[in-house]
Write a protein that holds these residues in place. Structure first.
Motif, PDB file in Angstrom:
ATOM      1  N   GLN A  89       0.832  -1.206   0.000  1.00  0.00           N
ATOM      2  CA  GLN A  89       0.000   0.000   0.000  1.00  0.00           C
ATOM      3  C   GLN A  89       0.860   1.246   0.000  1.00  0.00           C
ATOM      4  O   GLN A  89       2.015   1.219   0.417  1.00  0.00           O
ATOM      5  CB  GLN A  89      -0.921  -0.005   1.223  1.00  0.00           C
ATOM      6  N   ARG A 143      -1.474   6.345  -2.927  1.00  0.00           N
ATOM      7  CA  ARG A 143      -2.606   6.299  -3.861  1.00  0.00           C
ATOM      8  C   ARG A 143      -3.528   5.104  -3.615  1.00  0.00           C
ATOM      9  O   ARG A 143      -4.479   4.892  -4.361  1.00  0.00           O
ATOM     10  CB  ARG A 143      -2.105   6.305  -5.297  1.00  0.00           C
ATOM     11  N   THR A 144      -3.253   4.333  -2.582  1.00  0.00           N
ATOM     12  CA  THR A 144      -4.140   3.228  -2.215  1.00  0.00           C
ATOM     13  C   THR A 144      -5.335   3.837  -1.492  1.00  0.00           C
ATOM     14  O   THR A 144      -5.183   4.471  -0.453  1.00  0.00           O
ATOM     15  CB  THR A 144      -3.418   2.216  -1.312  1.00  0.00           C
ATOM     16  N   VAL A 180      -5.131   0.244  -6.106  1.00  0.00           N
ATOM     17  CA  VAL A 180      -3.794   0.677  -6.479  1.00  0.00           C
ATOM     18  C   VAL A 180      -2.819   0.142  -5.440  1.00  0.00           C
ATOM     19  O   VAL A 180      -2.970   0.407  -4.250  1.00  0.00           O
ATOM     20  CB  VAL A 180      -3.685   2.216  -6.569  1.00  0.00           C
ATOM     21  N   ASN A 181      -1.855  -0.648  -5.895  1.00  0.00           N
ATOM     22  CA  ASN A 181      -0.802  -1.170  -5.021  1.00  0.00           C
ATOM     23  C   ASN A 181       0.548  -0.682  -5.519  1.00  0.00           C
ATOM     24  O   ASN A 181       0.645  -0.058  -6.576  1.00  0.00           O
ATOM     25  CB  ASN A 181      -0.826  -2.701  -4.983  1.00  0.00           C
ATOM     26  N   TYR A 182       1.559  -0.975  -4.737  1.00  0.00           N
ATOM     27  CA  TYR A 182       2.906  -0.501  -5.032  1.00  0.00           C
ATOM     28  C   TYR A 182       3.899  -1.645  -5.032  1.00  0.00           C
ATOM     29  O   TYR A 182       3.810  -2.560  -4.222  1.00  0.00           O
ATOM     30  CB  TYR A 182       3.342   0.537  -3.989  1.00  0.00           C
ATOM     31  N   CYS A 226       3.529   2.324  -8.863  1.00  0.00           N
ATOM     32  CA  CYS A 226       2.189   1.830  -8.552  1.00  0.00           C
ATOM     33  C   CYS A 226       1.672   0.975  -9.702  1.00  0.00           C
ATOM     34  O   CYS A 226       2.114   1.093 -10.839  1.00  0.00           O
ATOM     35  CB  CYS A 226       1.233   2.970  -8.229  1.00  0.00           C
ATOM     36  N   CYS A 241      -3.577   8.136  -9.583  1.00  0.00           N
ATOM     37  CA  CYS A 241      -3.451   7.406 -10.843  1.00  0.00           C
ATOM     38  C   CYS A 241      -4.753   7.486 -11.640  1.00  0.00           C
ATOM     39  O   CYS A 241      -4.757   7.762 -12.832  1.00  0.00           O
ATOM     40  CB  CYS A 241      -3.110   5.939 -10.583  1.00  0.00           C
TER      41      CYS A 241
END
Length: 140
Positions: A44, A47-48, A71-73, A79, A130
């Motif tokens: 996370q 932007r999560t 949205v993950n990283y 991302c 994003c």
């Protein structure tokens, strides 16, 4: 789409990662040693969406299945749009683990990368998520 899996313990908080496969490590950039014992929170970032985090927490708390875009990283900080599917795993009486299946949405990831590039090219002054950047590009 390629499939990436993580199995997380739900027997006690904080629901530590107990297994990752090679495809997951290739996508996320973390080695098994870096991931095991940690929580999925390591994916996370800023932007999560809070609503996605809440939906995941609620599904775990109520032992429910969940399918959600989030949205993950990656370890690199990049991302990606993840189609996450959570599945409770039970021993017949109670849930012992959750299997989290990650599926990178490459089409959206590409759109987001193009949107971020377009945003930088026109010198946008305010930061966007994003999804905001992708929507702006789609309107052009």
């Amino acid at each position: 789409r390629p499939i990436f899996q993580v199995v997380c313990s739900t027997s006690e908080y904080p629901h530590a990662i107990t297994h990752v496969n090679e495809a997951w490590t290739a996508l996320c950039g973390f080695t098994p040693e870096e991931a095991l014992g940690k929580t999925c929170g390591l994916l996370q970032g800023p932007r999560t969406a809070e609503s996605a985090k809440e939906a995941i927490a609620s599904a775990v708390a109520t032992s429910q299945r969940l399918s959600i875009e989030v949205v993950n990283y990656k370890k690199s900080g990049a991302c990606f749009m993840n189609h996450l599917m959570l599945e409770p795993l039970a021993n017949g009486r109670s849930v012992t683990h959750y299997m989290a299946t990650l599926c990178e949405n490459k089409e959206e990831a590409q759109l987001y990368a193009e949107a971020a590039h377009a945003q930088a090219a026109v010198g946008a002054k305010r930061s966007r998520t994003c999804r905001d950047a992708a929507e702006a590009l789609a309107r052009q």
